[in-house]
Design a protein around this motif. Sequence first.
Motif, PDB file in Angstrom:
ATOM      1  N   ARG A  68       3.173  -4.759   0.682  1.00 46.89           N
ATOM      2  CA  ARG A  68       3.513  -4.093   1.949  1.00 46.89           C
ATOM      3  C   ARG A  68       3.519  -2.576   1.731  1.00 46.89           C
ATOM      4  NH1 ARG A  68       7.913  -8.493   4.442  1.00 46.89           N
ATOM      5  NH2 ARG A  68       6.447 -10.253   4.309  1.00 46.89           N
ATOM      6  N   ASN A  83      -1.293  -8.661  -0.664  1.00 45.98           N
ATOM      7  CA  ASN A  83       0.019  -9.039  -0.115  1.00 45.98           C
ATOM      8  C   ASN A  83       1.083  -7.955  -0.287  1.00 45.98           C
ATOM      9  OD1 ASN A  83      -0.930 -11.586   0.712  1.00 45.98           O
ATOM     10  ND2 ASN A  83      -0.546 -12.446  -1.322  1.00 45.98           N
ATOM     11  N   TYR A 111      -2.583  -1.672   7.788  1.00 42.51           N
ATOM     12  CA  TYR A 111      -3.216  -2.705   6.946  1.00 42.51           C
ATOM     13  C   TYR A 111      -4.456  -2.144   6.240  1.00 42.51           C
ATOM     14  CZ  TYR A 111      -0.089  -5.715   9.595  1.00 42.51           C
ATOM     15  OH  TYR A 111       1.031  -6.275  10.169  1.00 42.51           O
ATOM     16  N   MET A 128      -1.031  -5.547   3.028  1.00 45.40           N
ATOM     17  CA  MET A 128      -0.218  -5.919   4.184  1.00 45.40           C
ATOM     18  C   MET A 128       0.697  -4.776   4.622  1.00 45.40           C
ATOM     19  SD  MET A 128      -1.326  -8.862   4.849  1.00 45.40           S
ATOM     20  CE  MET A 128      -0.132  -9.407   6.078  1.00 45.40           C
TER      21      MET A 128
END
Length: 308
Positions: A280, A278, A252, A246
Amino acid sequence: MSDIKEFYRRAANGEGQVYSVELKADDPRGVVQIVHGMSEHSGRYLELAKALNQHGYSVYANDLVGHGISQQGHKGAFSEESGGYDCLVDDIESLFRFGEKRSGRCPKVLIGVGLGAALAELHCARYGSESLLMGIGQLASPTLAPAISTAATNHILMNGYTSVSMAVHNMMTDHARMPGSDPENQYYWLTSDDEEIKKYIDDPDCGFPLAASAYKEILEGNRELVKTIKRGEMKDIPIYLMSGSMDEAGGYTRATREIAKLMNSNGSSQVAVKFYRNGRHDILHDHCRDEVTEDICSWIDHNISVIK
């Protein structure tokens, strides 16, 4: 675990000193250098450095010029004139040479994060003195890159090489804007860990805008890196690219996948890639940090044993 040694060295830009740190192992298995990302400092990677040191590695890091304690009077700028980005790459090499004098001749490992990943990859092409290379959180090129370069050039001509343009900054970091007035909203892209976002916000040496010249040189450096890889100038060594699934700043996973494909197509035959679900942009400060740190240490341990 070794004590942390802080010291200063002459910066490659010739304008002052660069702040560096060392965690020296008694009988080092290798020398590891960590290159931090944009608008932060080396102190944010102390936990990773400690983990690597416990695995038997001497660990070194700089505060990039314009960052942390290496600000040289122009926070956010790599130098007072053009060429500062190239000097950051030279500072990486000089720290490796320093580490070799301190820890002896042994395999060298280079770990770059965000902006540091691009610098590490360019170092691998220009110097090739590392035995292993890791890139964490590869940054995607902004869609407005040509317009940003033009705006930065105009700003420099009018305001000087070390001045900040919030217009250029906002164009360069358009992924970081989110509706809402809370500071936390500005850094939602960094990590999903709210406590880490607060630490980042509370740190006066994090989150600051770079000079317009720095953004311009970063874009130029990215273009040069792509050309360098296409020319087959990357040293063919084990490379590990890591990213959060993410990571908005990395498109992404797009930026990591693209650089890995480019490397594989142009002579780098040992490129491994891993994405953290998930995660970042800053996976070393996200909820997956322990897994990331363990993966880093395990990958280096394995490859160091193969080299030896």
